[in-house]
Design a protein around this motif. Structure first.
Motif, PDB file in Angstrom:
ATOM      1  N   GLY B  32       0.823  -1.208   0.000  1.00  0.00           N
ATOM      2  CA  GLY B  32       0.000   0.000   0.000  1.00  0.00           C
ATOM      3  C   GLY B  32       0.854   1.254   0.000  1.00  0.00           C
ATOM      4  N   GLN B  33       1.879   1.207   0.803  1.00  0.00           N
ATOM      5  CA  GLN B  33       2.772   2.372   0.909  1.00  0.00           C
ATOM      6  C   GLN B  33       3.452   2.654  -0.426  1.00  0.00           C
ATOM      7  N   ILE B  34       3.951   1.580  -1.087  1.00  0.00           N
ATOM      8  CA  ILE B  34       4.645   1.772  -2.370  1.00  0.00           C
ATOM      9  C   ILE B  34       3.677   2.289  -3.425  1.00  0.00           C
ATOM     10  N   LEU B  35       2.480   1.731  -3.416  1.00  0.00           N
ATOM     11  CA  LEU B  35       1.478   2.216  -4.367  1.00  0.00           C
ATOM     12  C   LEU B  35       1.144   3.678  -4.111  1.00  0.00           C
ATOM     13  N   ALA B  36       1.018   4.012  -2.826  1.00  0.00           N
ATOM     14  CA  ALA B  36       0.710   5.398  -2.478  1.00  0.00           C
ATOM     15  C   ALA B  36       1.830   6.310  -2.955  1.00  0.00           C
ATOM     16  N   GLY B  37       3.086   5.847  -2.745  1.00  0.00           N
ATOM     17  CA  GLY B  37       4.214   6.649  -3.200  1.00  0.00           C
ATOM     18  C   GLY B  37       4.183   6.829  -4.694  1.00  0.00           C
ATOM     19  N   ALA B  38       3.902   5.748  -5.386  1.00  0.00           N
ATOM     20  CA  ALA B  38       3.833   5.835  -6.846  1.00  0.00           C
ATOM     21  C   ALA B  38       2.736   6.797  -7.260  1.00  0.00           C
ATOM     22  N   GLY B  39       1.595   6.718  -6.581  1.00  0.00           N
ATOM     23  CA  GLY B  39       0.476   7.608  -6.893  1.00  0.00           C
ATOM     24  C   GLY B  39       0.858   9.051  -6.676  1.00  0.00           C
ATOM     25  N   ASN B  40       1.530   9.317  -5.573  1.00  0.00           N
ATOM     26  CA  ASN B  40       1.953  10.696  -5.301  1.00  0.00           C
ATOM     27  C   ASN B  40       2.924  11.181  -6.367  1.00  0.00           C
ATOM     28  N   LEU B  41       3.823  10.265  -6.769  1.00  0.00           N
ATOM     29  CA  LEU B  41       4.801  10.620  -7.797  1.00  0.00           C
ATOM     30  C   LEU B  41       4.089  10.964  -9.110  1.00  0.00           C
ATOM     31  N   VAL B  42       3.105  10.179  -9.435  1.00  0.00           N
ATOM     32  CA  VAL B  42       2.333  10.441 -10.661  1.00  0.00           C
ATOM     33  C   VAL B  42       1.621  11.784 -10.546  1.00  0.00           C
ATOM     34  N   SER B 155      -6.398   3.753   3.670  1.00  0.00           N
ATOM     35  CA  SER B 155      -6.057   5.138   3.980  1.00  0.00           C
ATOM     36  C   SER B 155      -4.868   5.609   3.157  1.00  0.00           C
ATOM     37  N   LEU B 156      -3.870   4.735   3.068  1.00  0.00           N
ATOM     38  CA  LEU B 156      -2.675   5.099   2.299  1.00  0.00           C
ATOM     39  C   LEU B 156      -3.029   5.371   0.841  1.00  0.00           C
ATOM     40  N   LEU B 157      -3.906   4.556   0.310  1.00  0.00           N
ATOM     41  CA  LEU B 157      -4.258   4.701  -1.107  1.00  0.00           C
ATOM     42  C   LEU B 157      -5.253   5.835  -1.343  1.00  0.00           C
ATOM     43  N   ALA B 158      -6.071   6.107  -0.337  1.00  0.00           N
ATOM     44  CA  ALA B 158      -7.097   7.142  -0.509  1.00  0.00           C
ATOM     45  C   ALA B 158      -6.459   8.503  -0.779  1.00  0.00           C
ATOM     46  N   GLU B 159      -5.331   8.743  -0.165  1.00  0.00           N
ATOM     47  CA  GLU B 159      -4.693  10.064  -0.268  1.00  0.00           C
ATOM     48  C   GLU B 159      -4.226  10.355  -1.707  1.00  0.00           C
ATOM     49  N   ALA B 161      -5.087   8.827  -4.363  1.00  0.00           N
ATOM     50  CA  ALA B 161      -6.229   8.729  -5.276  1.00  0.00           C
ATOM     51  C   ALA B 161      -6.979  10.054  -5.320  1.00  0.00           C
ATOM     52  N   THR B 162      -7.208  10.636  -4.151  1.00  0.00           N
ATOM     53  CA  THR B 162      -7.909  11.917  -4.097  1.00  0.00           C
ATOM     54  C   THR B 162      -7.087  12.986  -4.795  1.00  0.00           C
ATOM     55  N   ALA B 264      13.627   5.261   1.923  1.00  0.00           N
ATOM     56  CA  ALA B 264      13.077   5.571   3.252  1.00  0.00           C
ATOM     57  C   ALA B 264      11.557   5.526   3.207  1.00  0.00           C
ATOM     58  N   PHE B 265      11.003   6.038   2.119  1.00  0.00           N
ATOM     59  CA  PHE B 265       9.550   6.061   2.009  1.00  0.00           C
ATOM     60  C   PHE B 265       8.994   4.636   1.942  1.00  0.00           C
ATOM     61  N   ALA B 266       9.665   3.819   1.140  1.00  0.00           N
ATOM     62  CA  ALA B 266       9.164   2.461   0.940  1.00  0.00           C
ATOM     63  C   ALA B 266       9.192   1.643   2.216  1.00  0.00           C
ATOM     64  N   THR B 267      10.132   1.934   3.084  1.00  0.00           N
ATOM     65  CA  THR B 267      10.262   1.130   4.309  1.00  0.00           C
ATOM     66  C   THR B 267       9.593   1.792   5.518  1.00  0.00           C
ATOM     67  N   ALA B 268       8.870   2.873   5.271  1.00  0.00           N
ATOM     68  CA  ALA B 268       8.330   3.662   6.393  1.00  0.00           C
ATOM     69  C   ALA B 268       7.292   2.904   7.212  1.00  0.00           C
TER      70      ALA B 268
END
Lengths: 518, 899
Positions: B32-42, B155-159, B161-162, B264-268
């Protein structure tokens, strides 16, 4: 080393172990004393060679007075160092039990309270090693004292004719007794049981007339005045007495001593025409070729003056007696070393004049601008005076091994007027009669005992204030500082007389304990 | 037997199930965290294309602000995971505080928008996001604790995504304002996705052992703190690098940080999942988390090594190709941080949070200092950032239970100390001391300006400069060098270290006096130290004297402890302080020699008394060895300085004796000069007039001598007296051949020691409480009076108003004007205050060549008979060429203005 009746938490401080020892310091201390003395001599030379220079003469009269005062003090300081430089302890000569030896133990009394005398009498009856015959010499004619003597089984002696004060009392008793040795204890000095075991051995030498032991005020811890007096005694019965003994000039100090009867008879007993009969007696003994000995062990404990009136009374008697003996000492047929020792001791009581001069100089400078020294700036004066002053103090501190205190100095300083008064009386040929030092303190302020110092303080403060208002120059400030030093020292010296509470409530407690013990 | 085998088999099977369960949880959340990071990057990539550059910059700033706001969230998440049972009260508090903070930002949006250079709607978006972030952190923590990993993932993905949906939509419609509001709403959506607090709480598991619960509960706050510090550790290098690197280099490091930060983000989330498991005592949780963390870091490093250029180009563009070699190193550092976080979570879960906090703070400090003082290229920043992280991870991985116990003991002692009246008194005194030392300020003088010039050089160049032009060891200059790097060269900044050391002297005075004498004396000494004019003066001067006093007194304190108790720690502290003293000023050899002499006497006395265990002698000799070892590196430095000193003509041209003639009145050395130095130590610096008056009351010192009659000095008093007096006497003797050497600054340790002796004398003389109070009040009043005169009287000979003089010059100066000065060494201080004006020695100024005005700045106190004559000639020459000058006077500085 304590040989008194050490009692657990005794009510009478004279029965507690003494907290002071008169014994000689270790060798390292003697080296320190010698070194300090040598440096002090250098400082004296440094100061005097600077001072005694025609360029330094400011106001001629003041300069002469200052030089005289400084030379007197320098002489006293050098004499002090010369005395204490050989302050080794006399080897012990312990004499063990020998009931064949008889010693008369005399305890003169003149109106002292029974509770003060009783421990002394009780301790005298417990003296061991000899056959001690105790006699209570009551010049006060007290029935209580007679009862006390009866209670302890000692001889009670009462004179019909009261002449010669303490000396007369003892001389009267000498006519009634016959032991080869005579010990004298003031009625407040409680001897240790082994007093004779520690002293009589020195009388094996047939040339020794008297063995003196230290006086220690056991109430020093309970009373400020007694504490100051004890500190002064410590300096005398410590390094000075040891030094005098080493130089063959130890004199009798009125109590805690044992005489060879034949020696006393040789000089006709105690002189009755002096208020310091002990000093005069010693002079006579030495002139007759007898020798004296000093055992620097506390073998009896007494009570020091508990208020300034008592202290002043004691000092007045000593000052008048010693100053009146000064001509005798100067004229005496003694070896020069011994004579100088007597002169040094007697002339000490002129010190008050130098104090008076030192106090007057700032006043004169502030009021008139006149000063004894000229042709020198503050830098030079400080440079030459400070080492002299500092090393003199250091000498006292080192030789006294911490026994001589600020309070002792202040009380002695505030007694300047006693010396002045005694000198005037002696010069006028009215040294006064023997006054027994009160053994109990009194309550309430004793301004009469210190009024000259109070007047001096008032004058110093007033003139300093006038000077500060008129002029804030460095010269004035310097003299105001000197005046302030005198005020602080005098203030400390008279404090016990002005504020009775300062004598410590323990004084009252102490009396209460002694009374309770009785 | 068979029963045991069955039990073992069952136990092993359960362990395996647990391991799988933990592994699944870690994988789920990390995914979830990695996906969220990827989403934020996008989102960032698309926003960069949708918005214009300035609009994108606003969004980037907003995201940075949000990261700042989320800092406490990291701690709250950890706290929630570590102590869910205490979350109820915490949640309410967090909600109230974060809402209040949001409202405050909203109310202050106008000034904030000006300060941050952001539009008001963007600031309002920050205000809107603010209440959600901490609450979200806490809720996630609770979810971790309750095993609601699905909720966390939602929650991680909702951010992102929004952000992607709403943020981009609003961004395209309303520009950056819309985009940031979309991001802010994303935070709220993440919060909503977490579910209600009740549902999180209902599912919380508290099935661990009671003792573990208690430990974890007690460490909840510390756990939160530990993860806040770890979060700081993750980001501070970027901030610090921005300060120490130039524009391009700073950009390069930002690129490195952005790529390396992915690790660091991926292992948070790994530590968050691990925390409750460790708290429950799950045996397999730590290896799983460690394996995930190390694996992630190793994969990232491998990727960076194998495909570094591709990675860099893809993420930050080809212009940053130079950083390719640094990325794997930095990634390793971030991997170490990930490992450190996992180990930290485990230790926190086992109730060992205090050790984690201690280590994390230490690593953060070392990293910050390394970057600020040493790193000047992106590579150096990477090294300064990575090495402490690796070391920290290693330390945390070590089984050091004693660290926690030692910390606990320290904490208990600190708490006990803080609860005492002495602690309250010291705090009050320190506050007053800071106030007094900050209340007045003065112009820099020559020596300070020289020090500042040296501190502005590169580190190596500074040391070279000191080696060949100065006469002091380097410690103070190193401190000043750091201060200049961190705070700049403003007057307050360069004097701040001295202020801190000067204030630190108050508790050190207290501690030393308590050890040397007693508590009563310690209190009096600390009180007297607050307004002590001399101590105040050097707390305000950017030189080494304040540092010297505090180290020197601490050394004497340590020596007293060593002499009394003989502990190894005390001997070690004494050795370190002794070395520190030498590193601060060469004259340290004098007090140190005296201290060692006193020690020898002490040991000889103990030997004579038969009370000298061999261990004491060994410790003493060991402490001397440590001192020598620490001082040894200075030997070549000292040799160079001595050689240079000799070549310069024994330093006769240095202003070391400036002001020494004040109040010594007579020329040359005298006892009165010694008196003046003594007065300085007690009463501070004053005009000659005041000093002469103060010196004239020397008879009062006789009282001091009389008062000590009959007082037996303890060995500690001998120590203080000896160290206070003997160095001064030695210098007094030496100074007969070189006058400059007899100056209080060279036996500056005497000042606090004299203060200790005064305090001791005060408590000895004043027996009653009232007398002591009166005496101390009197001394404080006198000291305060002297302080006021020292600080405010313009005739103070140590006060050189170069700032005022330059201010007067600048008020009339114009183009082409020149400042001429005498003596030569005024150039540093004049350059400090007038960096834009030309300066030269007065002899070098030709009036014919100067188009503008000539200002001749002279400090008459620095003039010697050898220099005053030539100066008069130069002034006559200028007067002949330009006419009579205008004379401007400032305290101890004169300016002649030749128009």
């Amino acid at each position: 080393m304590t040989r008194l009746h050490a009692v657990d938490d005794p009510v009478d401080p004279r029965l507690r172990p003494p907290r002071w020892t008169a014994e000689a310091p270790p060798a390292i201390s003697r080296v320190r004393i010698a070194l300090t003395g040598a440096l002090g001599l250098v400082a004296v030379v440094w100061y005097l060679t600077w001072l005694l220079h025609p360029e330094r003469v400011g106001h001629p009269l003041l300069f002469v007075l200052l030089v005289v005062a400084e030379l007197f003090n320098v002489a006293q300081a050098i004499g002090f160092w010369w005395t204490v430089a050989r302050g080794r302890a006399r080897p012990h000569r312990v004499r063990h039990r020998d009931d064949a030896i008889e010693v008369d133990v005399l305890i003169p009394v003149y109106g002292e309270p029974v509770e003060v005398v009783e421990p002394t009498v009780a301790a005298a009856t417990a003296l061991r090693g000899v056959r001690a015959r105790v006699a209570l010499l009551d010049d006060g004619g007290s029935a209580d004292m007679e009862a006390l003597a009866r209670r302890h089984g000692v001889r009670y002696v009462r004179r019909t004719v009261h002449s010669g004060a303490k000396a007369g009392n003892i001389n009267h008793a000498l006519g009634l007794i016959d032991a080869p040795f005579v010990a004298v204890f003031d009625c407040d000095h409680v001897p240790a049981p082994d007093f004779f075991e520690r002293t009589l051995g020195h009388l094996d030498d047939p040339e020794v007339a008297m063995v003196q032991t230290p006086q220690w005020y056991a109430n020093a811890d309970d009373n400020d005045v007694a504490d100051a007096a004890a500190a002064q005694q410590c300096l005398f019965f410590g390094p000075i007495a040891r030094g005098k003994d080493a130089r063959g000039a130890m004199f009798c100090c009125g109590t805690n001593m044992v005489f060879r009867r034949s020696a006393l008879e040789d000089v006709g007993g105690f002189p009755e025409d002096s208020v310091t009969e002990d000093f005069q007696l010693s002079l006579a003994l030495h002139e007759r070729g007898w020798r004296t000995a000093y055992v620097s062990e506390v073998l009896a404990q007494g009570l020091g003056p508990e208020d300034m009136a008592s202290y002043a009374s004691q000092q007045q008697r000593w000052a008048r007696g010693c100053l009146s003996a000064l001509p005798s000492a100067l004229r005496s047929d003694l070896p020069w070393r011994t004579r100088i020792q007597y002169v040094l001791s007697a002339s000490y009581f002129l010190t008050g004049w130098t104090v008076l001069l030192y106090m007057s100089l700032p006043l004169v400078r502030i009021l008139t601008g006149a000063q004894p020294v000229a042709g020198a700036d503050a830098d030079q004066f400080f440079t030459h005076f400070a080492p002299y002053f500092g090393l003199a103090l250091l000498m006292v501190a080192v030789t006294g091994a911490g026994a001589y205190t600020w309070r002792a100095f202040a009380v002695a300083f505030a007694s300047w007027w006693i010396h002045v008064d005694a000198t005037i009386r002696v010069v006028r040929g009215r040294p006064g009669g023997f006054v027994v030092t009160p053994k109990k303190g009194q309550d309430g302020p004793q301004l009469r005992a210190v009024w000259p110092s109070l007047v001096a303080m008032g004058a110093l403060v007033s003139v300093a204030a006038i000077g500060l208002v008129a002029d804030q120059s460095p010269g004035t400030l310097n003299n105001v500082a000197f005046a302030s030093v005198h005020v602080v020292v005098l203030g400390t010296g008279v404090r016990s007389a002005v504020r009775p509470a300062a004598r410590a409530s323990a004084a009252g407690g102490q009396r209460g304990r002694v009374e309770a013990a009785a | 037997m068979s029963s045991t085998l069955v039990d073992d088999a069952a136990s092993g099977s359960a362990r395996l199930r647990d391991l799988r369960s933990v592994g699944r949880a870690q994988a789920t959340v990390a995914g979830g965290q990695i996906l969220a990071g990827a989403g934020n990057l996008v989102f960032v990539a698309l926003a960069a294309r949708v918005l214009d550059p300035s609009g994108f910059a606003q969004v980037a700033t907003f995201v940075a602000l949000l990261a700042l706001v989320n800092l406490p969230g990291a701690g709250l998440a950890a706290a929630g995971a570590a102590g869910p049972e205490r979350s109820g009260l915490l949640a309410r508090k967090v909600a109230v505080v974060s809402t209040a903070a949001g409202l405050a930002v909203a109310l202050l949006c106008v000034p904030l928008s000006m300060v941050l250079d952001l539009p008001i709607p963007v600031v309002l978006a920050v205000a809107a996001a603010l209440p959600a972030a901490p609450v979200l952190g806490l809720r996630r923590g609770l979810a971790y604790a309750g095993g609601h990993h699905d909720a966390v993932v939602k929650s991680l993905l909702a951010e992102p995504a929004t952000r992607l949906v709403l943020g981009l939509a609003l961004g395209s419609l309303a520009g950056p304002t819309g985009a940031v509001w979309g991001v802010a709403i994303g935070g709220w959506c993440a919060l909503v996705a977490m579910g209600s607090p009740a549902s999180v709480g209902r599912h919380s598991r508290a099935d661990g052992p009671a003792s573990a619960d208690q430990r974890a509960s007690a460490g909840t706050a510390l756990t939160g703190l530990a993860f806040v510090v770890l979060a700081v550790l993750q980001h501070q290098d970027l901030v610090l690098a921005h300060r120490v690197l130039d524009g391009d280099a700073a950009g390069a490091f930002a690129a490195i940080s952005a790529i390396g930060g992915l690790v660091a983000f991926a292992t948070a989330t790994l530590p968050m999942v691990l925390l409750p498991a460790s708290r429950r005592g799950d045996v397999g949780a730590l290896p799983v988390a460690l394996a995930a963390s190390v694996g992630c870091a190793a994969a990232a490093v491998l990727l960076a090594v194998v495909a570094g250029p591709l990675l860099v180009t893809a993420i930050v563009g080809s212009r940053y190709s130079d950083i390719v070699s640094l990325v794997p190193v930095y990634m390793a550092g971030m991997g170490a941080l990930g490992v450190a976080r996992v180990v930290s979570a485990h230790r926190c879960g086992r109730g060992d949070a205090r050790a984690v906090v201690s280590v994390a703070i230490g690593v953060a400090f070392v990293q910050a200092v390394s970057i600020l003082t040493w790193a000047r290229t992106p590579g150096e920043v990477v090294a300064a950032s990575t090495l402490p992280l690796v070391a920290g991870a290693a330390v945390l991985s070590l089984p050091v239970p004693s660290l926690d116990r030692a910390g606990e003991r320290l904490l208990v002692r600190a708490r006990r100390l803080a609860a005492t009246p002495d602690a309250r008194l010291l705090v009050a005194l320190v506050v007053v001391a800071i106030a007094i030392r900050s209340a007045t300020e003065r112009s820099l003088w020559v020596d300070e300006a020289i020090s500042i010039r040296q501190a502005q050089l590169p580190f190596g160049a500074m040391l070279d400069d000191l080696r060949h032009t100065d006469v002091h060891p380097p410690l103070h200059f190193v401190v000043l060098w750091v201060s200049v790097r961190v705070l700049g060269t403003a007057e307050w900044a360069v004097r701040l270290p001295s202020l801190l050391f000067g204030v630190a002297l108050i508790p050190v005075v207290f501690g030393a006096a308590r050890e040397l004498f007693d508590r009563r004396t310690a209190r009096v000494a600390a009180i007297l130290a607050v307004p002590a004019p001399f101590l105040v003066w050097y707390s305000q001067e950017a030189r080494m004297y304040s540092l010297f006093m505090v180290i020197g007194l601490a050394g004497i304190w340590a020596q007293a402890v060593a002499m009394r108790r003989g502990s190894t720690g005390a001997y070690l502290a004494w050795a370190v302080a002794s070395a520190g003293l030498v590193w601060t000023q060469w004259f340290a050899f004098l007090p140190l020699a005296v201290q060692q002499s006193v020690m020898v006497v002490h040991l000889v006395q103990r030997h004579r008394q038969g009370d000298l265990p061999p261990a004491v002698v060994r410790r003493w000799l060991g402490s001397i060895g440590v001192t020598l070892l620490l001082v040894a590196p200075l030997a070549p430095y000292l040799a160079d300085q001595l050689a240079s000193y000799g070549e310069r003509g024994a330093g006769l041209e240095l202003p070391g004796s400036a002001g020494t003639d004040a109040s010594t009145v007579a020329e040359g050395l005298s006892v009165y000069a010694a008196l003046a130095n003594g007065l300085w130590a007690i009463a501070g610096y004053h005009s000659d007039d005041v000093m002469v008056r103060l010196g004239s009351v020397w008879p009062l010192a006789m009282l001091g001598c009389l008062l000590v009659l009959g007082r037996r000095l303890r060995f500690t008093s001998h120590l203080v007296l000896a160290v206070a007096v003997v160095p001064a006497l030695l210098l007094f003797v030496i100074a007969h051949s070189k006058r400059d050497l007899f100056e209080l600054r060279y036996f500056v340790l005497s000042a606090p020691l004299v203060l200790l002796l005064v305090a001791r004398a005060t408590t000895s003389v004043a027996r009653s409480r009232a007398a002591l109070g009166g005496l101390v009040a009197g001394l404080v009043a006198l000291s305060s009076l002297a302080l006021v005169d020292q600080q405010l009287n313009g005739t103070n000979p140590r006060l050189y108003d170069f700032r005022g003089a330059v201010g007067a010059i600048e008020s009339t100066a114009g183009e082409g004007d020149v400042i001429a000065h005498s003596p030569e060494y005024l150039d540093g201080v004049l350059h400090y205050y007038a960096p834009d004006m030309a300066t030269a020695g007065v002899a070098d100024v030709d009036p014919a060549e100067v188009e503008g005005q000539i200002y001749v700045v002279v400090t008459e106190r620095f003039l010697t008979p050898a220099t005053s004559g030539p100066l008069g000639d130069e002034l006559a020459r200028l007067t002949q060429a330009r006419g009579a000058p205008e004379r401007i006077e400032r305290p101890n500085v004169v300016v002649w203005r030749f128009s």
